[in-house]
Design a protein around this motif. Structure first.
Motif, PDB file in Angstrom:
ATOM      1  N   HIS A  25      12.868  -1.102  -6.647  1.00  0.00           N
ATOM      2  CA  HIS A  25      12.873  -0.750  -8.066  1.00  0.00           C
ATOM      3  C   HIS A  25      12.818   0.770  -8.264  1.00  0.00           C
ATOM      4  O   HIS A  25      12.018   1.287  -9.047  1.00  0.00           O
ATOM      5  N   SER A  26      13.635   1.468  -7.511  1.00  0.00           N
ATOM      6  CA  SER A  26      13.793   2.930  -7.606  1.00  0.00           C
ATOM      7  C   SER A  26      12.529   3.716  -7.271  1.00  0.00           C
ATOM      8  O   SER A  26      12.345   4.832  -7.740  1.00  0.00           O
ATOM      9  N   MET A  27      11.654   3.134  -6.474  1.00  0.00           N
ATOM     10  CA  MET A  27      10.481   3.874  -6.004  1.00  0.00           C
ATOM     11  C   MET A  27      10.100   3.381  -4.616  1.00  0.00           C
ATOM     12  O   MET A  27      10.544   2.311  -4.196  1.00  0.00           O
ATOM     13  N   ARG A  28       9.293   4.174  -3.933  1.00  0.00           N
ATOM     14  CA  ARG A  28       8.814   3.766  -2.613  1.00  0.00           C
ATOM     15  C   ARG A  28       7.899   2.544  -2.760  1.00  0.00           C
ATOM     16  O   ARG A  28       7.217   2.409  -3.778  1.00  0.00           O
ATOM     17  N   LEU A  29       7.869   1.696  -1.748  1.00  0.00           N
ATOM     18  CA  LEU A  29       6.980   0.529  -1.786  1.00  0.00           C
ATOM     19  C   LEU A  29       5.531   0.942  -2.022  1.00  0.00           C
ATOM     20  O   LEU A  29       4.809   0.272  -2.759  1.00  0.00           O
ATOM     21  N   ILE A  30       5.112   2.048  -1.432  1.00  0.00           N
ATOM     22  CA  ILE A  30       3.732   2.499  -1.612  1.00  0.00           C
ATOM     23  C   ILE A  30       3.451   2.805  -3.078  1.00  0.00           C
ATOM     24  O   ILE A  30       2.416   2.417  -3.621  1.00  0.00           O
ATOM     25  N   ASP A  31       4.377   3.475  -3.746  1.00  0.00           N
ATOM     26  CA  ASP A  31       4.198   3.791  -5.165  1.00  0.00           C
ATOM     27  C   ASP A  31       4.243   2.531  -6.023  1.00  0.00           C
ATOM     28  O   ASP A  31       3.516   2.418  -7.009  1.00  0.00           O
ATOM     29  N   TYR A  32       5.087   1.593  -5.638  1.00  0.00           N
ATOM     30  CA  TYR A  32       5.186   0.333  -6.362  1.00  0.00           C
ATOM     31  C   TYR A  32       3.846  -0.405  -6.345  1.00  0.00           C
ATOM     32  O   TYR A  32       3.368  -0.883  -7.380  1.00  0.00           O
ATOM     33  N   GLN A  33       3.227  -0.477  -5.170  1.00  0.00           N
ATOM     34  CA  GLN A  33       1.927  -1.156  -5.062  1.00  0.00           C
ATOM     35  C   GLN A  33       0.848  -0.401  -5.848  1.00  0.00           C
ATOM     36  O   GLN A  33       0.026  -1.009  -6.519  1.00  0.00           O
ATOM     37  N   VAL A  34       0.847   0.918  -5.764  1.00  0.00           N
ATOM     38  CA  VAL A  34      -0.137   1.722  -6.500  1.00  0.00           C
ATOM     39  C   VAL A  34       0.001   1.470  -8.000  1.00  0.00           C
ATOM     40  O   VAL A  34      -0.996   1.244  -8.698  1.00  0.00           O
ATOM     41  N   ASN A  35       1.214   1.494  -8.509  1.00  0.00           N
ATOM     42  CA  ASN A  35       1.442   1.266  -9.940  1.00  0.00           C
ATOM     43  C   ASN A  35       0.950  -0.113 -10.375  1.00  0.00           C
ATOM     44  O   ASN A  35       0.371  -0.262 -11.451  1.00  0.00           O
ATOM     45  N   LYS A  36       1.190  -1.119  -9.543  1.00  0.00           N
ATOM     46  CA  LYS A  36       0.746  -2.483  -9.865  1.00  0.00           C
ATOM     47  C   LYS A  36      -0.778  -2.541  -9.950  1.00  0.00           C
ATOM     48  O   LYS A  36      -1.333  -3.113 -10.891  1.00  0.00           O
ATOM     49  N   LEU A  37      -1.455  -1.933  -8.986  1.00  0.00           N
ATOM     50  CA  LEU A  37      -2.922  -1.948  -8.973  1.00  0.00           C
ATOM     51  C   LEU A  37      -3.495  -1.162 -10.147  1.00  0.00           C
ATOM     52  O   LEU A  37      -4.454  -1.607 -10.789  1.00  0.00           O
ATOM     53  N   ALA A  38      -2.905  -0.021 -10.437  1.00  0.00           N
ATOM     54  CA  ALA A  38      -3.380   0.796 -11.566  1.00  0.00           C
ATOM     55  C   ALA A  38      -3.173   0.050 -12.886  1.00  0.00           C
ATOM     56  O   ALA A  38      -4.025   0.113 -13.780  1.00  0.00           O
ATOM     57  N   ASP A  44      -9.863   3.172  -8.312  1.00  0.00           N
ATOM     58  CA  ASP A  44     -10.150   3.722  -6.983  1.00  0.00           C
ATOM     59  C   ASP A  44      -9.205   3.072  -5.989  1.00  0.00           C
ATOM     60  O   ASP A  44      -9.479   1.990  -5.473  1.00  0.00           O
ATOM     61  N   ILE A  45      -8.073   3.732  -5.736  1.00  0.00           N
ATOM     62  CA  ILE A  45      -7.044   3.190  -4.845  1.00  0.00           C
ATOM     63  C   ILE A  45      -6.937   4.083  -3.619  1.00  0.00           C
ATOM     64  O   ILE A  45      -6.701   5.284  -3.731  1.00  0.00           O
ATOM     65  N   ALA A  55       0.531   9.740  -5.327  1.00  0.00           N
ATOM     66  CA  ALA A  55      -0.149  10.017  -6.602  1.00  0.00           C
ATOM     67  C   ALA A  55      -1.178   8.942  -6.918  1.00  0.00           C
ATOM     68  O   ALA A  55      -0.963   7.755  -6.669  1.00  0.00           O
ATOM     69  N   HIS A  56      -2.305   9.371  -7.454  1.00  0.00           N
ATOM     70  CA  HIS A  56      -3.378   8.492  -7.937  1.00  0.00           C
ATOM     71  C   HIS A  56      -4.072   7.704  -6.828  1.00  0.00           C
ATOM     72  O   HIS A  56      -4.634   6.633  -7.081  1.00  0.00           O
ATOM     73  N   THR A  57      -3.998   8.211  -5.597  1.00  0.00           N
ATOM     74  CA  THR A  57      -4.673   7.556  -4.478  1.00  0.00           C
ATOM     75  C   THR A  57      -5.395   8.605  -3.644  1.00  0.00           C
ATOM     76  O   THR A  57      -5.213   9.804  -3.837  1.00  0.00           O
ATOM     77  N   ARG A  58      -6.165   8.108  -2.710  1.00  0.00           N
ATOM     78  CA  ARG A  58      -6.728   8.986  -1.691  1.00  0.00           C
ATOM     79  C   ARG A  58      -6.492   8.336  -0.335  1.00  0.00           C
ATOM     80  O   ARG A  58      -6.525   7.112  -0.196  1.00  0.00           O
TER      81      ARG A  58
END
Length: 188
Positions: A25-38, A44-45, A55-58
């Motif tokens: 969906h036009s983003m990295r899998l890592i960003d996709y999962q982060v967006n879903k969790l947020a 706290d991701i 972005a928005h993780t540590r």
């Protein structure tokens, strides 16, 4: 309130490239999962096994490198801001938000230190909620000869969150063929 750790480690040898960087969906899998969790309210991701900026993780480094997913879970438990930690793999993006919410609710309704997802008789320990009090036991398992997540689960009671969703939501992208299936699968 729970923390979350996205497991993004591994050598990706069967895929041939880093799974966290695959486009979906036009983003990295890592960003996709982060967006879903947020989007479901997890603030706290953490990311284990992938040290590029997200972005928005540590980033949390494994204390015991090369010991598999349990190392990432252990790192998440140690660094969690809350008493429980949702665990999810970077390579299973079709898990719907409502299923994650149901998993979290199920964990909150029981006194078990772990709640893992199950579907059609299959256990999914990498889609689960782990109490941070398990960090010491996880470390003991990592220092043993059997360092799998299943070895941890053999030593602690756990709750099952049973799902009846279509098997496609559990599609795991380990190979280029599975990634192609992901790209051709409609989200629920």
């Amino acid at each position: 309130m729970v923390s979350a750790v996205i497991l993004a480690g591994g050598k990706s040898t069967r895929m041939g490239s880093n799974k966290a960087e695959l486009e979906y969906h036009s983003m990295r899998l890592i960003d996709y999962q982060v967006n879903k969790l947020a989007a479901i309210g997890i603030s706290d991701i953490m990311v284990s096994g992938y040290s590029e900026p997200v972005a928005h993780t540590r980033f949390v480094a494994d204390f015991y490198e090369g010991k598999g997913p349990l190392s990432g879970i252990h790192a998440g438990l140690i660094h969690s801001k809350y008493t429980s930690c949702l665990v999810i793999g970077v390579d299973i993006p079709l898990i719907p938000s409502y299923l994650i919410k149901g998993l979290l609710e199920s964990h909150g309704c029981h006194d078990f230190p772990v709640t893992i997802t199950s579907h059609q008789g299959h256990l999914e320990p990498l889609i689960g909620v782990y109490d941070c009090s398990l960090a010491l036991l996880a470390e003991q398992v990592l220092l043993s000869t059997r360092t799998s997540v299943h070895s941890l689960l053999e030593q602690t009671p756990f709750n099952l969150f049973s799902c009846t969703e279509d098997e496609s939501v559990f599609l795991n992208c380990n190979t280029s063929e599975e990634y192609e299936r992901l790209l051709n699968t409609k989200e629920i």
